[in-house]
Design a protein around this motif. Structure first.
Motif, PDB file in Angstrom:
ATOM      1  N   GLN A 210       0.694  -1.372   0.006  1.00  0.00           N
ATOM      2  CA  GLN A 210       0.014   0.041   0.036  1.00  0.00           C
ATOM      3  C   GLN A 210       0.890   1.276  -0.072  1.00  0.00           C
ATOM      4  N   PRO A 211       0.514   2.162  -0.819  1.00  0.00           N
ATOM      5  CA  PRO A 211       1.455   3.680  -0.811  1.00  0.00           C
ATOM      6  C   PRO A 211       0.977   4.335   0.425  1.00  0.00           C
ATOM      7  N   VAL A 212       2.171   4.984   1.011  1.00  0.00           N
ATOM      8  CA  VAL A 212       1.881   5.776   2.184  1.00  0.00           C
ATOM      9  C   VAL A 212       1.989   7.247   1.853  1.00  0.00           C
ATOM     10  N   ASP A 213       3.009   7.693   0.727  1.00  0.00           N
ATOM     11  CA  ASP A 213       3.222   9.197   0.292  1.00  0.00           C
ATOM     12  C   ASP A 213       3.870   9.056  -0.907  1.00  0.00           C
ATOM     13  N   TYR A 214       3.876  10.191  -1.757  1.00  0.00           N
ATOM     14  CA  TYR A 214       4.334  10.433  -2.919  1.00  0.00           C
ATOM     15  C   TYR A 214       4.649  11.920  -3.118  1.00  0.00           C
ATOM     16  N   THR A 215       5.649  12.211  -3.937  1.00  0.00           N
ATOM     17  CA  THR A 215       6.108  13.555  -4.222  1.00  0.00           C
ATOM     18  C   THR A 215       6.578  13.402  -5.721  1.00  0.00           C
ATOM     19  N   LYS A 216       6.308  14.428  -6.400  1.00  0.00           N
ATOM     20  CA  LYS A 216       6.820  14.721  -7.810  1.00  0.00           C
ATOM     21  C   LYS A 216       7.428  16.025  -7.772  1.00  0.00           C
ATOM     22  N   ILE A 217       8.633  16.337  -8.049  1.00  0.00           N
ATOM     23  CA  ILE A 217       9.283  17.661  -8.221  1.00  0.00           C
ATOM     24  C   ILE A 217       9.618  17.745  -9.754  1.00  0.00           C
ATOM     25  N   THR A 218       9.169  18.949 -10.450  1.00  0.00           N
ATOM     26  CA  THR A 218       9.365  18.893 -11.618  1.00  0.00           C
ATOM     27  C   THR A 218      10.011  20.286 -12.092  1.00  0.00           C
ATOM     28  N   HIS A 219      11.152  20.234 -12.757  1.00  0.00           N
ATOM     29  CA  HIS A 219      11.983  21.395 -13.496  1.00  0.00           C
ATOM     30  C   HIS A 219      11.764  21.126 -14.819  1.00  0.00           C
ATOM     31  N   GLU A 220      10.963  21.484 -15.932  1.00  0.00           N
ATOM     32  CA  GLU A 220      10.548  21.309 -17.134  1.00  0.00           C
ATOM     33  C   GLU A 220      10.439  22.846 -17.941  1.00  0.00           C
ATOM     34  N   LYS A 221      11.897  23.061 -18.542  1.00  0.00           N
ATOM     35  CA  LYS A 221      11.973  24.395 -19.337  1.00  0.00           C
ATOM     36  C   LYS A 221      11.858  25.644 -18.147  1.00  0.00           C
ATOM     37  N   ASN A 222      11.077  26.255 -18.244  1.00  0.00           N
ATOM     38  CA  ASN A 222      10.750  27.421 -17.003  1.00  0.00           C
ATOM     39  C   ASN A 222       9.790  27.184 -15.949  1.00  0.00           C
ATOM     40  N   THR A 223       9.461  25.890 -16.216  1.00  0.00           N
ATOM     41  CA  THR A 223       8.182  25.698 -15.139  1.00  0.00           C
ATOM     42  C   THR A 223       8.808  24.917 -13.884  1.00  0.00           C
ATOM     43  N   HIS A 224       8.372  25.114 -12.636  1.00  0.00           N
ATOM     44  CA  HIS A 224       9.006  24.541 -11.339  1.00  0.00           C
ATOM     45  C   HIS A 224       7.482  24.292 -10.777  1.00  0.00           C
ATOM     46  N   SER A 225       7.405  22.799 -10.211  1.00  0.00           N
ATOM     47  CA  SER A 225       6.215  22.328  -9.691  1.00  0.00           C
ATOM     48  C   SER A 225       6.468  21.266  -8.588  1.00  0.00           C
ATOM     49  N   ARG A 226       5.697  21.307  -7.712  1.00  0.00           N
ATOM     50  CA  ARG A 226       5.795  20.037  -6.650  1.00  0.00           C
ATOM     51  C   ARG A 226       4.355  19.477  -6.540  1.00  0.00           C
ATOM     52  N   ASP A 227       4.304  18.073  -6.512  1.00  0.00           N
ATOM     53  CA  ASP A 227       3.042  17.693  -6.165  1.00  0.00           C
ATOM     54  C   ASP A 227       3.372  16.690  -5.068  1.00  0.00           C
ATOM     55  N   GLU A 228       2.408  16.551  -4.089  1.00  0.00           N
ATOM     56  CA  GLU A 228       2.452  15.669  -2.899  1.00  0.00           C
ATOM     57  C   GLU A 228       1.174  14.854  -2.795  1.00  0.00           C
ATOM     58  N   ILE A 229       1.373  13.691  -2.345  1.00  0.00           N
ATOM     59  CA  ILE A 229      -0.007  12.700  -1.982  1.00  0.00           C
ATOM     60  C   ILE A 229       0.400  12.270  -0.625  1.00  0.00           C
ATOM     61  N   LYS A 230      -0.652  12.366   0.394  1.00  0.00           N
ATOM     62  CA  LYS A 230      -0.657  11.556   1.317  1.00  0.00           C
ATOM     63  C   LYS A 230      -1.926  10.621   1.559  1.00  0.00           C
ATOM     64  N   TYR A 231      -1.617   9.308   1.800  1.00  0.00           N
ATOM     65  CA  TYR A 231      -2.656   8.113   1.838  1.00  0.00           C
ATOM     66  C   TYR A 231      -3.280   7.725   2.938  1.00  0.00           C
ATOM     67  N   SER A 232      -4.535   7.355   3.008  1.00  0.00           N
ATOM     68  CA  SER A 232      -5.139   6.680   4.137  1.00  0.00           C
ATOM     69  C   SER A 232      -6.293   5.691   3.635  1.00  0.00           C
ATOM     70  N   SER A 233      -6.250   4.662   4.391  1.00  0.00           N
ATOM     71  CA  SER A 233      -7.324   3.576   3.505  1.00  0.00           C
ATOM     72  C   SER A 233      -8.198   3.110   4.769  1.00  0.00           C
ATOM     73  N   TYR A 234      -9.486   2.956   4.210  1.00  0.00           N
ATOM     74  CA  TYR A 234     -10.452   2.369   5.248  1.00  0.00           C
ATOM     75  C   TYR A 234     -11.325   1.177   4.503  1.00  0.00           C
ATOM     76  N   GLY A 235     -10.683   0.032   4.716  1.00  0.00           N
ATOM     77  CA  GLY A 235     -11.205  -1.050   4.252  1.00  0.00           C
ATOM     78  C   GLY A 235     -10.995  -1.237   2.601  1.00  0.00           C
ATOM     79  N   ASN A 236     -11.723  -1.259   1.795  1.00  0.00           N
ATOM     80  CA  ASN A 236     -11.724  -1.226   0.192  1.00  0.00           C
ATOM     81  C   ASN A 236     -11.421   0.348  -0.418  1.00  0.00           C
ATOM     82  N   VAL A 237     -11.523   1.175   0.475  1.00  0.00           N
ATOM     83  CA  VAL A 237     -11.592   2.817   0.088  1.00  0.00           C
ATOM     84  C   VAL A 237     -10.341   3.255   0.321  1.00  0.00           C
ATOM     85  N   THR A 238      -9.592   3.966  -0.612  1.00  0.00           N
ATOM     86  CA  THR A 238      -8.399   4.761  -0.371  1.00  0.00           C
ATOM     87  C   THR A 238      -8.519   6.188  -0.775  1.00  0.00           C
TER      88      THR A 238
END
Length: 250
Positions: free
Chosen positions: A89-117
């Motif tokens: 099961q995933p716990v966390d995820y981060t994507k740091i992007t430097h593409e041309k002149n664009t700088h961005s960061r995506d983050e995800i924190k997971y929680s699960s309840y039975g069959n639902v995430t």
């Protein structure tokens, strides 16, 4: 090179799984090339690392364009993730992007309840010299991953029993949206590698759709070795002009 990381992740993590059902520490190297007509030139490199860390797996994928390609579209992407060793099961995820002149960061924190995430996502974007955060909550049932951890789910599939009429599916959280990834086996083929040798491989195709079955990304084709390691030897993804191709080198 805009979807460089996605093209690599389509299959590369499959190599890390050993015969005892546990992922071993690995560092894998790939060369990325650009193909358009008669033009076929190496344009980037990528390195994937997996480390066992207590009850978790720590993952990192770092991709970059070569100096000549930097002049046209400079790319520096780094993706990291944590997964539970017990059930993947995933716990966390981060994507740091430097593409041309664009700088961005995506983050995800997971929680699960039975069959639902549930995924609590934050997207950081630099606008006019200021950093703006966009927050979204994504929810899905069944297998749920991100663009890095999803490929451990792919590794658990038995491609030898996956016919052309059958497919596997999972949900992928990416930024502010969720996509459905569909995996199909197109059969065995013999392919030529970058060092001019040939290998027998499974031809696997990945399809991405959003709600209502609308196609959200171009298909990605991957050729995975038929031996017990299931090494992704080669993969191809389309660009607006030409193709990006990834070659496993060591």
């Amino acid at each position: 090179m805009k979807r460089l990381s996605l093209l690599l992740m389509s299959a590369v993590l499959i190599t890390c799984f050993d015969m005892y059902g546990a992922f071993r520490n690995e560092t894998l190297h790939y060369v990325i090339s650009y193909k358009w007509g008669l033009i076929h030139k190496d344009a980037g490199t990528a390195t994937l690392t997996l480390v066992n860390s207590g009850p978790d797996y720590k993952l990192m994928l770092a991709a970059r364009t070569m100096p000549w390609a930097d002049r046209f579209y400079r790319t520096r992407d780094t993706l990291t993730a944590t997964m539970k060793r017990a059930n993947l099961q995933p716990v966390d995820y981060t994507k740091i992007t430097h593409e041309k002149n664009t700088h961005s960061r995506d983050e995800i924190k997971y929680s699960s309840y039975g069959n639902v995430t549930k995924g609590e996502t934050v997207r950081y974007r630099n606008r006019d010299g200021k950093t703006v955060a966009y927050r979204t909550t994504l929810t899905a049932s069944g297998p749920v991953y991100d663009m890095l951890s999803v490929f451990y789910y792919l590794r658990s599939l038995d491609y030898s029993s996956l016919s052309k009429t059958k497919s596997y599916k999972a949900t992928v959280f990416s930024g502010k949206k969720s996509e459905t990834i569909t995996i199909r086996n197109l059969g065995k083929e013999r392919i030529k590698l970058k060092d001019k040798t040939s290998r027998e491989a499974w031809h696997i195709r990945f399809n991405f759709t959003t709600g209502g079955g609308r196609k959200s990304s171009d298909d990605i084709d991957t050729w995975i070795s038929t031996d017990e390691r299931h090494i992704p030897l080669y993969l191809v993804g389309k660009l607006p002009v030409g193709e990006v191709r990834a070659y496993y080198i060591r």
